[in-house]
Write a protein that holds these residues in place. Structure first.
Motif, PDB file in Angstrom:
ATOM      1  N   SER A 202       0.830  -1.210   0.000  1.00 14.02           N
ATOM      2  CA  SER A 202       0.000   0.000   0.000  1.00 14.02           C
ATOM      3  C   SER A 202       0.860   1.253   0.000  1.00 14.02           C
ATOM      4  CB  SER A 202      -0.924  -0.009   1.216  1.00 14.02           C
ATOM      5  OG  SER A 202      -1.764  -1.133   1.202  1.00 14.02           O
ATOM      6  N   LEU A 203       1.930   1.256   0.814  1.00 14.30           N
ATOM      7  CA  LEU A 203       2.820   2.420   0.847  1.00 14.30           C
ATOM      8  C   LEU A 203       3.503   2.636  -0.496  1.00 14.30           C
ATOM      9  CD1 LEU A 203       4.451   1.969   4.381  1.00 14.30           C
ATOM     10  CD2 LEU A 203       2.670   3.594   3.709  1.00 14.30           C
ATOM     11  N   VAL A 204       3.901   1.552  -1.135  1.00 17.84           N
ATOM     12  CA  VAL A 204       4.538   1.687  -2.450  1.00 17.84           C
ATOM     13  C   VAL A 204       3.558   2.238  -3.476  1.00 17.84           C
ATOM     14  CG1 VAL A 204       5.551   0.379  -4.358  1.00 17.84           C
ATOM     15  CG2 VAL A 204       6.263  -0.088  -2.020  1.00 17.84           C
ATOM     16  N   MET A 205       2.321   1.738  -3.454  1.00 15.45           N
ATOM     17  CA  MET A 205       1.312   2.230  -4.395  1.00 15.45           C
ATOM     18  C   MET A 205       1.014   3.708  -4.167  1.00 15.45           C
ATOM     19  SD  MET A 205      -1.327  -0.998  -4.557  1.00 15.45           S
ATOM     20  CE  MET A 205      -2.426  -0.118  -5.651  1.00 15.45           C
ATOM     21  N   ILE A 206       0.913   4.106  -2.890  1.00 15.77           N
ATOM     22  CA  ILE A 206       0.680   5.521  -2.587  1.00 15.77           C
ATOM     23  C   ILE A 206       1.863   6.364  -3.065  1.00 15.77           C
ATOM     24  CG2 ILE A 206       0.445   7.190  -0.707  1.00 15.77           C
ATOM     25  CD1 ILE A 206      -1.103   5.038   0.841  1.00 15.77           C
ATOM     26  N   GLY A 207       3.076   5.858  -2.820  1.00 14.67           N
ATOM     27  CA  GLY A 207       4.256   6.599  -3.278  1.00 14.67           C
ATOM     28  C   GLY A 207       4.305   6.727  -4.788  1.00 14.67           C
ATOM     29  N   ILE A 208       3.974   5.649  -5.493  1.00 14.06           N
ATOM     30  CA  ILE A 208       3.965   5.710  -6.961  1.00 14.06           C
ATOM     31  C   ILE A 208       2.907   6.682  -7.450  1.00 14.06           C
ATOM     32  CG2 ILE A 208       3.473   4.359  -9.041  1.00 14.06           C
ATOM     33  CD1 ILE A 208       4.774   1.979  -7.670  1.00 14.06           C
ATOM     34  N   VAL A 213       1.587  11.863 -10.005  1.00 12.49           N
ATOM     35  CA  VAL A 213       0.933  13.181  -9.993  1.00 12.49           C
ATOM     36  C   VAL A 213       1.967  14.290 -10.060  1.00 12.49           C
ATOM     37  CG1 VAL A 213      -0.464  14.763  -8.597  1.00 12.49           C
ATOM     38  CG2 VAL A 213      -1.108  12.343  -8.780  1.00 12.49           C
ATOM     39  N   TYR A 214       3.055  14.135  -9.299  1.00 19.60           N
ATOM     40  CA  TYR A 214       4.093  15.157  -9.285  1.00 19.60           C
ATOM     41  C   TYR A 214       4.760  15.288 -10.653  1.00 19.60           C
ATOM     42  CZ  TYR A 214       8.478  17.484  -8.156  1.00 19.60           C
ATOM     43  OH  TYR A 214       9.554  18.331  -8.152  1.00 19.60           O
ATOM     44  N   VAL A 215       5.063  14.153 -11.295  1.00 20.74           N
ATOM     45  CA  VAL A 215       5.729  14.183 -12.601  1.00 20.74           C
ATOM     46  C   VAL A 215       4.816  14.790 -13.654  1.00 20.74           C
ATOM     47  CG1 VAL A 215       6.647  12.723 -14.443  1.00 20.74           C
ATOM     48  CG2 VAL A 215       7.261  12.263 -12.083  1.00 20.74           C
ATOM     49  N   VAL A 216       3.544  14.366 -13.673  1.00 25.80           N
ATOM     50  CA  VAL A 216       2.606  14.917 -14.662  1.00 25.80           C
ATOM     51  C   VAL A 216       2.407  16.415 -14.451  1.00 25.80           C
ATOM     52  CG1 VAL A 216       0.212  14.865 -15.452  1.00 25.80           C
ATOM     53  CG2 VAL A 216       1.428  12.729 -15.017  1.00 25.80           C
ATOM     54  N   ARG A 217       2.268  16.802 -13.218  1.00 27.29           N
ATOM     55  CA  ARG A 217       2.082  18.227 -12.921  1.00 27.29           C
ATOM     56  C   ARG A 217       3.310  19.020 -13.331  1.00 27.29           C
ATOM     57  NH1 ARG A 217       0.548  20.663  -6.950  1.00 27.29           N
ATOM     58  NH2 ARG A 217       0.430  22.870  -7.585  1.00 27.29           N
ATOM     59  N   MET A 218       4.482  18.468 -13.061  1.00 25.80           N
ATOM     60  CA  MET A 218       5.720  19.159 -13.417  1.00 25.80           C
ATOM     61  C   MET A 218       5.856  19.297 -14.931  1.00 25.80           C
ATOM     62  SD  MET A 218       9.623  18.158 -12.362  1.00 25.80           S
ATOM     63  CE  MET A 218       9.473  16.617 -13.265  1.00 25.80           C
ATOM     64  N   LEU A 219       5.477  18.241 -15.680  1.00 23.53           N
ATOM     65  CA  LEU A 219       5.563  18.306 -17.139  1.00 23.53           C
ATOM     66  C   LEU A 219       4.598  19.338 -17.702  1.00 23.53           C
ATOM     67  CD1 LEU A 219       5.874  14.507 -18.027  1.00 23.53           C
ATOM     68  CD2 LEU A 219       7.654  16.244 -18.115  1.00 23.53           C
ATOM     69  N   PHE A 220       3.371  19.356 -17.185  1.00 24.80           N
ATOM     70  CA  PHE A 220       2.412  20.323 -17.695  1.00 24.80           C
ATOM     71  C   PHE A 220       2.798  21.750 -17.350  1.00 24.80           C
ATOM     72  CE2 PHE A 220      -0.448  16.760 -18.350  1.00 24.80           C
ATOM     73  CZ  PHE A 220      -1.082  17.122 -19.532  1.00 24.80           C
ATOM     74  N   GLU A 221       3.329  21.957 -16.144  1.00 21.24           N
ATOM     75  CA  GLU A 221       3.753  23.307 -15.765  1.00 21.24           C
ATOM     76  C   GLU A 221       4.894  23.776 -16.648  1.00 21.24           C
ATOM     77  OE1 GLU A 221       4.642  23.226 -11.674  1.00 21.24           O
ATOM     78  OE2 GLU A 221       2.552  23.377 -11.009  1.00 21.24           O
ATOM     79  N   LYS A 222       5.858  22.901 -16.919  1.00 25.30           N
ATOM     80  CA  LYS A 222       6.982  23.280 -17.793  1.00 25.30           C
ATOM     81  C   LYS A 222       6.494  23.525 -19.211  1.00 25.30           C
ATOM     82  CE  LYS A 222      10.703  21.066 -15.265  1.00 25.30           C
ATOM     83  NZ  LYS A 222      11.792  20.049 -15.304  1.00 25.30           N
TER      84      LYS A 222
END
Length: 230
Positions: A202-208, A213-222
């Motif tokens: 569960s912790l791994v799934m939450i981390g992934i 979300v962080y990677v997608v958000r970072m790509l869209f912001e850039k």
């Protein structure tokens, strides 16, 4: 600890049968037979050694030794049996269960030792029993008993067979008890592993998920920043 067991049975028997039972009981009482037994449970802490003792008062007596590790670690223990002159009769390392009978060729105190030296944190619960038995021998001639020997022999044989079967049943029950404890420990260990595996999963799934979300958000912001600059 010394335990003696006496069993009485009553029923509607003919007079001749009662006389045979009485004669057989008299013979058995007059025979110099002796059976001593000790059934114990001990708890060994890590790096602890514990010894128990049984006295053999006649050379040639049969000594029985049984033990089974009920709980703790991998259900194993080191053991050793010594004669009164400190001669090693039998010993073993990391044994889970033992059931032996040997002849006490020396008169004196025999030692039965358990050692939990291999464990650093697990305590061991051990069930064991020690028996000392001498075969009955007729030292004093008894004329009246000799007359009934032919009639009492089948009864004595039946009693001996019943005792052997009861001993076998007792050993089987102890074996099943040991298996039950070990299987229960295995189930608890498996449940604990499944629980912690589920928590880690569960912790791994939450981390992934958070990482995605962080990677997608970072790509869209850039990407949006570059588009505004153009």
């Amino acid at each position: 600890m010394t335990a003696y067991t006496v069993r009485n049975s009553r029923g509607s028997l003919p007079l001749l049968a009662w006389l045979l039972v009485l004669a057989a009981s008299t013979i058995l009482l007059l025979l110099p037979s002796n059976v001593e037994a000790a059934a114990l449970t001990t708890l060994l802490e890590p790096h602890e050694k514990s010894c128990f003792y049984a006295w053999v008062d006649k050379a040639g007596e049969k000594v029985g030794f049984y033990f089974a590790v009920q709980s703790g670690g991998t259900f194993d223990i080191d053991y050793a049996v010594h004669s009164p002159t400190e001669v090693v009769i039998i010993e073993g390392k990391k044994e889970r269960q033992l059931d032996i009978i040997f002849t006490g060729n020396e008169v004196g105190e025999y030692s039965f030792c358990f050692e939990n030296d291999m464990s650093t944190f697990a305590e061991k619960l051990i069930d064991f029993d020690i028996t000392v038995e001498s075969e009955p021998r007729l030292d004093i001639p008894i004329s009246s008993a000799a007359l009934l020997s032919d009639h009492s022999a089948p009864l004595e044989e039946s009693i001996s067979k019943m005792a052997e079967k009861l001993t076998a049943i007792s050993r089987t029950q102890k074996y099943f008890r040991v298996r039950e404890n070990r299987n229960y420990s295995t189930v608890k260990s498996t449940q604990s592993r499944i629980f912690w595996y589920s928590v880690i999963e569960s912790l791994v799934m939450i981390g992934i998920s958070v990482g995605q979300v962080y990677v997608v958000r970072m790509l869209f912001e850039k990407g949006s920043t570059k588009r505004y600059r153009v």
